[in-house]
Design an enzyme around this catalytic site. Sequence first.
Site, short mmCIF file in Angstrom:
data_model
loop_
_atom_site.label_atom_id
_atom_site.label_comp_id
_atom_site.label_asym_id
_atom_site.label_seq_id
_atom_site.Cartn_x
_atom_site.Cartn_y
_atom_site.Cartn_z
N THR A 36 0.82 5.40 -5.20
CA THR A 36 1.63 4.61 -6.12
C THR A 36 1.06 4.55 -7.53
N TYR B 274 -4.48 -8.59 5.14
CA TYR B 274 -3.49 -7.81 5.89
C TYR B 274 -3.07 -6.57 5.10
N LEU C 70 4.62 6.31 5.12
CA LEU C 70 5.27 5.41 4.15
C LEU C 70 5.06 3.96 4.55
N ARG D 218 17.03 -0.76 -1.72
CA ARG D 218 15.78 -1.42 -2.14
C ARG D 218 15.69 -2.81 -1.52
N GLY E 279 6.96 3.96 8.76
CA GLY E 279 7.70 3.24 7.70
C GLY E 279 9.13 3.71 7.59
N THR F 205 11.82 2.42 8.70
CA THR F 205 12.84 1.38 8.51
C THR F 205 12.93 0.89 7.07
N GLY F 206 12.04 1.37 6.20
CA GLY F 206 12.05 0.93 4.80
C GLY F 206 13.00 1.76 3.94
N GLN F 207 13.02 1.43 2.65
CA GLN F 207 13.91 2.16 1.72
C GLN F 207 13.67 3.68 1.78
N TYR G 196 -2.96 -4.87 -3.49
CA TYR G 196 -2.14 -3.72 -3.08
C TYR G 196 -2.65 -2.44 -3.74
N SER H 182 4.31 -3.45 1.05
CA SER H 182 4.55 -2.75 -0.22
C SER H 182 4.84 -3.70 -1.39
P1 NAP Z 1 9.48 -0.73 2.02
O1 NAP Z 1 10.95 -0.67 1.86
O2 NAP Z 1 8.76 -2.02 1.90
O3 NAP Z 1 9.13 -0.09 3.47
C1 NAP Z 1 7.87 -0.20 4.04
C2 NAP Z 1 7.93 0.29 5.48
O4 NAP Z 1 6.65 0.12 6.08
C3 NAP Z 1 8.92 -0.48 6.36
O5 NAP Z 1 9.48 0.44 7.29
C4 NAP Z 1 8.01 -1.45 7.08
O6 NAP Z 1 8.52 -1.91 8.32
C5 NAP Z 1 6.82 -0.57 7.31
N1 NAP Z 1 5.59 -1.29 7.63
C6 NAP Z 1 5.04 -2.33 6.96
N2 NAP Z 1 3.90 -2.72 7.57
C7 NAP Z 1 3.74 -1.91 8.65
C8 NAP Z 1 2.80 -1.82 9.69
N3 NAP Z 1 1.76 -2.66 9.76
N4 NAP Z 1 2.95 -0.87 10.64
C9 NAP Z 1 4.00 -0.02 10.60
N5 NAP Z 1 4.95 -0.06 9.65
C10 NAP Z 1 4.82 -1.00 8.69
O7 NAP Z 1 8.76 0.27 1.02
P2 NAP Z 1 9.37 1.57 0.27
O8 NAP Z 1 9.85 1.15 -1.07
O9 NAP Z 1 10.25 2.31 1.20
O10 NAP Z 1 8.03 2.39 0.01
C11 NAP Z 1 7.54 3.32 0.97
C12 NAP Z 1 6.07 3.57 0.73
O11 NAP Z 1 5.88 4.08 -0.58
C13 NAP Z 1 5.18 2.34 0.82
O12 NAP Z 1 3.94 2.75 1.34
C14 NAP Z 1 5.00 1.90 -0.63
O13 NAP Z 1 3.79 1.20 -0.77
C15 NAP Z 1 4.99 3.24 -1.33
N6 NAP Z 1 5.48 3.27 -2.71
C16 NAP Z 1 6.71 2.74 -3.01
C17 NAP Z 1 7.20 2.85 -4.31
C18 NAP Z 1 8.55 2.30 -4.69
O14 NAP Z 1 8.78 2.11 -5.89
N7 NAP Z 1 9.46 2.09 -3.74
C19 NAP Z 1 6.42 3.48 -5.30
C20 NAP Z 1 5.18 4.02 -4.94
C21 NAP Z 1 4.73 3.93 -3.63
P3 NAP Z 1 9.53 -3.19 8.41
O15 NAP Z 1 10.89 -2.66 8.05
O16 NAP Z 1 9.40 -3.60 9.82
O17 NAP Z 1 9.02 -4.21 7.43
O1 G4F Z 2 9.98 -4.82 -8.62
P1 G4F Z 2 8.54 -5.20 -8.58
O2 G4F Z 2 8.13 -6.20 -7.56
O3 G4F Z 2 7.73 -3.83 -8.41
P2 G4F Z 2 6.21 -3.45 -8.68
O4 G4F Z 2 5.32 -4.62 -8.68
O5 G4F Z 2 6.18 -2.57 -9.88
O6 G4F Z 2 5.87 -2.61 -7.35
C1 G4F Z 2 6.77 -1.63 -6.84
O7 G4F Z 2 6.49 -0.40 -7.44
C2 G4F Z 2 5.18 0.15 -7.15
C3 G4F Z 2 5.06 1.47 -7.90
O8 G4F Z 2 4.57 1.23 -9.19
C4 G4F Z 2 5.09 0.33 -5.65
F1 G4F Z 2 3.89 0.89 -5.34
C5 G4F Z 2 5.25 -1.01 -4.95
O9 G4F Z 2 5.22 -0.80 -3.54
C6 G4F Z 2 6.61 -1.60 -5.32
O10 G4F Z 2 7.61 -0.78 -4.77
O11 G4F Z 2 8.06 -5.74 -9.99
C7 G4F Z 2 8.23 -4.99 -11.17
C8 G4F Z 2 7.86 -5.86 -12.37
C9 G4F Z 2 6.51 -6.57 -12.27
O12 G4F Z 2 5.84 -6.49 -13.49
C10 G4F Z 2 6.87 -8.03 -12.01
O13 G4F Z 2 5.92 -8.97 -12.51
O14 G4F Z 2 8.84 -6.89 -12.47
C11 G4F Z 2 8.18 -8.11 -12.76
N1 G4F Z 2 9.02 -9.24 -12.31
C12 G4F Z 2 9.54 -10.19 -13.14
N2 G4F Z 2 10.21 -11.08 -12.41
C13 G4F Z 2 9.37 -9.52 -11.05
C14 G4F Z 2 10.13 -10.69 -11.11
N3 G4F Z 2 9.12 -8.88 -9.88
C15 G4F Z 2 9.66 -9.40 -8.74
N4 G4F Z 2 9.45 -8.77 -7.57
N5 G4F Z 2 10.39 -10.57 -8.76
C16 G4F Z 2 10.65 -11.25 -9.93
O15 G4F Z 2 11.32 -12.29 -9.92
#
Ligand code: NAP
Ligand code: G4F
Length: 346
Positions: A134, A102, A87, A193, A10, A12-14, A158, A91
């Site tokens: 998460t 998936y 990571l 992000r 992961g 390439t992600g944030q 998820y 997500s």
């Molecule tokens: P993100 O920006 O969506 O990055 C996800 C990464 O996973 C990307 O590099 C993506 O590749 C890669 N990926 C997706 N499917 C894959 C697969 N099948 N095989 C290999 N790589 C794959 O997410 P993030 O915000 O950086 O979060 C990182 C991790 O923390 C995730 O597991 C997420 O669920 C978890 N998390 C995030 C948050 C948050 O608030 N950001 C909070 C709690 C937990 P591509 O670039 O090719 O799509």
């Molecule tokens: O920004 P969100 O899509 O994040 P969400 O669902 O909290 O998930 C993120 O945080 C998790 C950790 O708690 C990670 F595990 C997960 O991978 C991801 O990074 O939505 C936040 C809130 C939700 O309640 C959603 O219903 O914002 C509300 N929302 C309202 N309008 C929206 C929108 N969310 C999105 N994405 N787009 C909207 O237009």
Amino acid sequence: MKKKTALIFGITGQDGAYLADFLIKKNYIVHGIKRRSSSFNTGRIDHLYQDPHEKKRSFILHYGDVTDSISVSQVIEKVKPDEIYNLAAQSHVAVSFEVPEYTANADALGPLRILEAIKFHKLQDKTKFYQAGTSEMFGKVQQTPQTEKTPFYPQSPYGVAKIYAHWITKNYREAYNFFACNGILFNHESPLRGETFVTKKIVTALCKIKFGLQKELYLGNLYAKRDWGHAKDYVEAMWKILQQKYPDDFVIATGQTYSIKQFIGFVADELKMKIKWKGKNINERGFYKNRPIIKCDKNYIRPLDVQNLLGNAAKARRQLKWKPRYNIKKLVNEMVNFEIKKLSYK
Ligand code: NAP
Ligand code: G4F
């Protein structure tokens, strides 16, 4: 001294991008897994790229996918890393309702494949494992604020998949003595992000609206509350978790929670835009200079939503000596400045 080697799924992600930066500064050799894609997916890490002909590279990418056991196993055998950070995930919570199978394959079975590869290649005494858990696992919260002891009650495919990942990580720790840890991270944001998460969507849209480049922003649930931190602080916590004497699980959060509507207010303040709200429920609208610029669209309302998240990271503060450097205002300021700079280059 021999450099440590990390492997990031992961990358390439944030978080992958911030973690790669962080580990390179700590003198690690960083390997990362990228997926084959028909368009470029390395924008967040291009600044780290090193030509494969260079000797002694500290940043090396491999193709792979966590849904493909053989690629996972091969790269782990080849790199034999000291630390693996998983990571990789589908997500996006809303998207997990559209592609639940998936999501389960990547987010639940993905970490299982990594753990099995470590076991198969007999690397458990060498390789430490971090699983990106998460706050979505808390879902319909059973306790506020949420700690490592709060029971899970997921509200999305998820969240359900991530609970499997959490328990299988703990299971390999207990069954096979793996140094395997779960970070239970609350929402963390940044200029990097993904564009469809709510914070980035709001920042991008309000900046464009302010400069006359966009007319309207459509959102879903304005009243959900999230505990938002900065990704830069949170990747440091991931690393600290793997530097402990014993493997363990940690909640990482700021301890402050705000609604989506309040987040809009922070962004509007930063941009010196005055927004007035009128109407209720799906008809609620935000007005700027007497024009409705924020509207609700039922397509963005999820079949189930997590209403309130608030973390208690006391254990991480105590044991990891971790605390966030960013608060919500500093986070919003950085995201807005990044967006404005991007728009002024266009
Ligand atoms: P993100 O920006 O969506 O990055 C996800 C990464 O996973 C990307 O590099 C993506 O590749 C890669 N990926 C997706 N499917 C894959 C697969 N099948 N095989 C290999 N790589 C794959 O997410 P993030 O915000 O950086 O979060 C990182 C991790 O923390 C995730 O597991 C997420 O669920 C978890 N998390 C995030 C948050 C948050 O608030 N950001 C909070 C709690 C937990 P591509 O670039 O090719 O799509
Ligand atoms: O920004 P969100 O899509 O994040 P969400 O669902 O909290 O998930 C993120 O945080 C998790 C950790 O708690 C990670 F595990 C997960 O991978 C991801 O990074 O939505 C936040 C809130 C939700 O309640 C959603 O219903 O914002 C509300 N929302 C309202 N309008 C929206 C929108 N969310 C999105 N994405 N787009 C909207 O237009």
